[in-house]
Design an enzyme around this catalytic site. Structure first.
Site, PDB file in Angstrom:
ATOM      1  NE  ARG A   1      -1.319   2.460   2.969  1.00  0.00           N
ATOM      2  CZ  ARG A   1      -0.853   3.567   3.526  1.00  0.00           C
ATOM      3  NH1 ARG A   1      -0.779   4.697   2.822  1.00  0.00           N
ATOM      4  NH2 ARG A   1      -0.420   3.572   4.776  1.00  0.00           N
ATOM      5  CG  ASP A   2       3.346   4.285   2.937  1.00  0.00           C
ATOM      6  OD1 ASP A   2       3.150   5.196   2.121  1.00  0.00           O
ATOM      7  OD2 ASP A   2       4.000   4.436   3.978  1.00  0.00           O
TER       8      ASP A   2
ATOM      9  CG  HIS B   1       4.825   4.657   8.975  1.00  0.00           C
ATOM     10  ND1 HIS B   1       4.005   3.729   8.375  1.00  0.00           N
ATOM     11  CD2 HIS B   1       5.366   5.371   7.964  1.00  0.00           C
ATOM     12  CE1 HIS B   1       4.047   3.881   7.055  1.00  0.00           C
ATOM     13  NE2 HIS B   1       4.875   4.879   6.789  1.00  0.00           N
TER      14      HIS B   1
ATOM     15  CG  HIS C   1       8.722   7.953   5.325  1.00  0.00           C
ATOM     16  ND1 HIS C   1       8.268   8.228   4.058  1.00  0.00           N
ATOM     17  CD2 HIS C   1       7.717   7.269   5.938  1.00  0.00           C
ATOM     18  CE1 HIS C   1       7.044   7.731   3.904  1.00  0.00           C
ATOM     19  NE2 HIS C   1       6.685   7.163   5.037  1.00  0.00           N
TER      20      HIS C   1
ATOM     21  CB  CYS D   1       3.490  10.921   1.693  1.00  0.00           C
ATOM     22  SG  CYS D   1       1.874  11.648   2.014  1.00  0.00           S
TER      23      CYS D   1
ATOM     24  CG  ASN E   1       7.452   3.603   3.920  1.00  0.00           C
ATOM     25  OD1 ASN E   1       6.913   4.264   4.793  1.00  0.00           O
ATOM     26  ND2 ASN E   1       6.892   3.411   2.734  1.00  0.00           N
TER      27      ASN E   1
END
Length: 313
Positions: free
Chosen positions: A28-29, A221, A223, A254, A263
């Protein structure tokens, strides 16, 4: 020094958890910001390979309007193609009531909402104010809970915002507390643009705990924009956090924050956890193979340092 299999030497350190849950966000991300559309069959195979590698939490997609994230327009088709494995969770992001409708229709059990820690990003990403965003989440969370689902909450821009700069940890904690009070079982603290450092990570976690958000409900989370993701993760582990978001191969960014780069790579995280003797359930060799395969699909090498070291890429 590594052993004959290319694994790190295990040297446990005091004050760290015995087990860490890897919350894999690559599908997803990791893919949402790709310019070229990744075929849905490739996404389904990616998720299958991640499950084969031993990961048990795989964020599959987001039921967001295709206008906003075209890469995820195939969310419903992807869920139908999924080979759902016993013991593996496939959470999805739901931005609103319609997204939740689609998750319910798909027979999913785990969803996530995406909040902002700052006024500016709430406006740009959600078209809401910092305070009014909760009015959007409340009915979604309540209905999901009524449906027997579990709800995770992301707090984006929890460390820095490209428009506002550094973010007060107390403000992050206040946002997080409201989401937990709604019934969200876990709060993922997002360093969306990667500006956090270890002391900053500790300060945000401490502020959340001081605001009555238990540390066992926190996830992180990070980055790796400034190369701080692993250092920040270690700081979070020392504070008692046991869930870490990561993306296989270091994919991600993002779409609403141009300064956000990849990430934390799952392989880099696993290498560190293995070196510390912390259990996580993932097979590093299988993850590296998956990242090499996905890099071939995307037409570029993986940014993960561990993938590069172990694959010779």
């Amino acid at each position: 020094m590594t052993d004959a299999l290319g694994l790190p030497m295990t040297v446990p350190a005091p004050g760290l958890p015995a087990h860490v849950t890897i919350y894999e966000v690559g599908a997803r991300d990791g893919l949402q910001n790709e310019k070229g559309v990744v075929p849905v069959e490739v996404k389904a195979e990616f998720l299958g390979r991640l499950a084969d590698a031993g990961l048990t939490t795989l964020e599959a997609t987001s039921f967001v309007h295709p206008k906003w994230v075209p890469q995820l327009a195939d969310a419903a088709e992807l869920v139908k193609l999924l080979d759902r494995r016993p013991g593996v969770d496939y959470p999805v992001l739901v931005p609103n009531d319609r997204g939740l409708d689609r998750a319910i229709e798909a027979g999913l059990d785990h969803v996530a909402v995406f909040a902002s820690a700052t006024e500016t990003f709430a406006g740009k990403n959600l078209n809401r104010t910092l305070d009014s965003q909760f009015a959007m989440f409340e009915p979604v969370v309540k209905r999901a809970l009524d449906e027997g689902m579990s709800v995770r909450a992301y707090v984006s821009m929890a460390f820095g915002d490209p428009w506002e700069g550094a973010v007060d940890p107390a403000q992050v904690a206040a946002v997080g507390r409201r989401l937990v009070e709604m019934g969200c079982w876990q709060l993922s603290l997002g360093d969306t643009i990667g500006t956090g450092t270890p002391g900053h990570a500790e300060a945000v976690i401490d502020a959340c705990v001081a605001a009555a958000v238990p540390v066992d409900q926190l996830a992180v989370h990070f980055h790796d924009t400034y190369g701080q993701a692993l250092a920040n993760t270690l700081a979070a582990l020392r504070r008692g956090v046991t869930t870490v978001d990561a993306s296989t191969g270091g994919l991600g960014g993002c779409p609403y924050a141009k300064s956000a780069t990849g990430n934390l790579a799952t392989e880099d995280l696993v290498w560190m956890l293995d070196g510390l003797g912390i259990e996580h359930g993932a097979n590093l060799e299988a993850l590296v193979g998956t990242s090499v395969w996905m890099a071939e699909q995307l037409g570029r090498p993986s940014p993960s340092r561990v993938v590069k070291a172990l694959s010779g890429g």
